[in-house]
Design an enzyme around this catalytic site. Structure first.
Site, PDB file in Angstrom:
ATOM      1  N   ASN A 165     -35.374  18.263  -2.215  1.00  0.00           N
ATOM      2  CA  ASN A 165     -34.357  18.431  -1.182  1.00  0.00           C
ATOM      3  C   ASN A 165     -34.878  17.971   0.173  1.00  0.00           C
ATOM      4  OD1 ASN A 165     -32.673  20.385  -3.012  1.00  0.00           O
ATOM      5  ND2 ASN A 165     -34.719  21.267  -2.935  1.00  0.00           N
ATOM      6  N   THR A 166     -33.970  17.760   1.095  1.00  0.00           N
ATOM      7  CA  THR A 166     -34.323  17.414   2.480  1.00  0.00           C
ATOM      8  C   THR A 166     -33.064  17.042   3.251  1.00  0.00           C
ATOM      9  OG1 THR A 166     -36.610  16.646   2.203  1.00  0.00           O
ATOM     10  CG2 THR A 166     -35.376  15.643   3.965  1.00  0.00           C
ATOM     11  N   THR A 167     -32.955  17.514   4.482  1.00  0.00           N
ATOM     12  CA  THR A 167     -31.913  17.065   5.399  1.00  0.00           C
ATOM     13  C   THR A 167     -32.580  16.319   6.546  1.00  0.00           C
ATOM     14  OG1 THR A 167     -30.361  18.848   4.867  1.00  0.00           O
ATOM     15  CG2 THR A 167     -30.126  17.810   7.032  1.00  0.00           C
TER      16      THR A 167
END
Length: 338
Positions: A253-255
């Site tokens: 995941n990552t934003t």
């Protein structure tokens, strides 16, 4: 009047295993227009996107030809970043996890060519980049590379920011309590001008958490196909702890977020501005900044406008600008999943 819940966009459950990569295809970069674009009035800022449809995976470039001072706020526990310059001419966001970092090298090479290969100090062009893990939404190992980063820069244009499933966000997803509940998201953008101050926010939402609107409703992620409902991950976590079990949470995941303003700030003010905006995004993404996310925000200023508060203190004006930019950031997150 209550807005209807958006239709589900479930991500195929990943299989993971031996798969095909870039060398197995005759890859050609393609434009990545998404479902539309957010217009912005910010002279000196260009945006370009490109994708490999075979992935699908992509890259997004925010180009500031004249350069901009930069502060980086990285809060996730799984950061993937390159450059980390305090002054940048471009920011490159890409899919492909650690293998997608090469896209930034392509942007750098293209900028070198535009300088006619002049490498004296004043002609050096700096590029920083960051990546999301998007392999869980597809069945191959295709990654953004230098050719894709170069193409995204070549297609960069002023005034429009492509949004939806495009660029770095074409295979992004949210709500990965379980891969079977994850939903596609994308990249979003929002722009606001207040007086002479301009704020452009762009974000690629690929969190373990869910996307929450201003009414507190989960609008993307953790969708249960059996019940047809989305739920806050806290409910799943609490149930697991009640049963004395470990909560189920998926990795990858990552934003990524880019905030560009024309307001002049001192280095410390720019740093705090970035932190303020990044912190605010927990309202739209829950949970945020987890050990399984690589959340990173690039705050850029072109230093074109001096804004003073009523007391003449620039720091107070930056706090106010941060509050405004925080709302723009929430708009950008919501535009990524519309």
């Amino acid at each position: 009047m209550t807005t209807p819940a958006p239709d589900p966009r479930l991500v195929p459950t990943p299989t993971f295993g031996v798969s095909k990569g870039n060398a197995d295809y005759d890859l050609t970069p393609s434009p990545s227009p998404g479902r539309g674009a957010v217009e912005f009035d910010f002279p000196g800022v260009e945006v370009g996107t490109a994708e490999y449809t075979e992935g699908p995976t992509g890259a997004t470039v925010v180009h500031v030809p004249a350069g901009a001072r930069t502060s980086i706020d990285d809060r996730g526990g799984a950061i993937g970043i390159v450059g980390r310059y305090e002054y940048n001419h471009a920011i490159c966001l890409a899919g492909g996890s650690v293998y997608g970092l090469g896209a930034a090298a392509g942007v750098s090479a293209e900028l070198l060519g535009r300088e006619q290969n002049q490498v004296d100090w004043q002609h050096l062009r700096t590029v920083s980049g960051a990546i999301i893990y998007d392999f869980s939404a597809r069945d191959n190992a295709i990654s953004p590379d230098a050719a894709l980063g170069r193409a995204a820069l070549e297609w960069a244009r002023p005034g429009e920011f492509p949004v939806g499933r495009c660029g770095a966000g074409i295979a992004a997803s949210a709500g990965k309590v379980d891969y079977g509940r994850a939903e596609f998201t994308g990249q979003g953008a929002a722009f606001r001008q207040v007086g002479r101050a301009k704020v452009l926010v762009a974000t690629v939402t690929n969190p373990v958490g869910v996307i929450v609107d201003r009414d507190g409703r989960v609008v993307r992620g953790n969708y249960d196909p059996d019940t047809g409902q989305r739920s806050h991950p806290v409910a799943d976590f609490a149930a697991a702890f009640d049963a004395e079990e470990s909560p189920r949470i998926q990795r990858g995941n990552t934003t990524l977020t880019v905030v560009v303003t024309n307001v002049a700030m001192a280095d410390r003010e720019l740093s705090q501005f970035g932190k303020q905006v990044h912190s605010s995004m927990h309202r739209a993404i829950q949970p945020f900044h987890s050990s399984l996310d690589g959340d990173t925000l690039f705050a850029l200023t072109t230093d074109e406008v001096d804004v003073a508060s009523a007391t003449g203190e620039a720091e107070l004006s930056c706090v106010g600008l941060g509050a405004i930019a925080s709302e723009v950031a929430w708009d950008a997150v919501l535009s990524s999943v519309a």
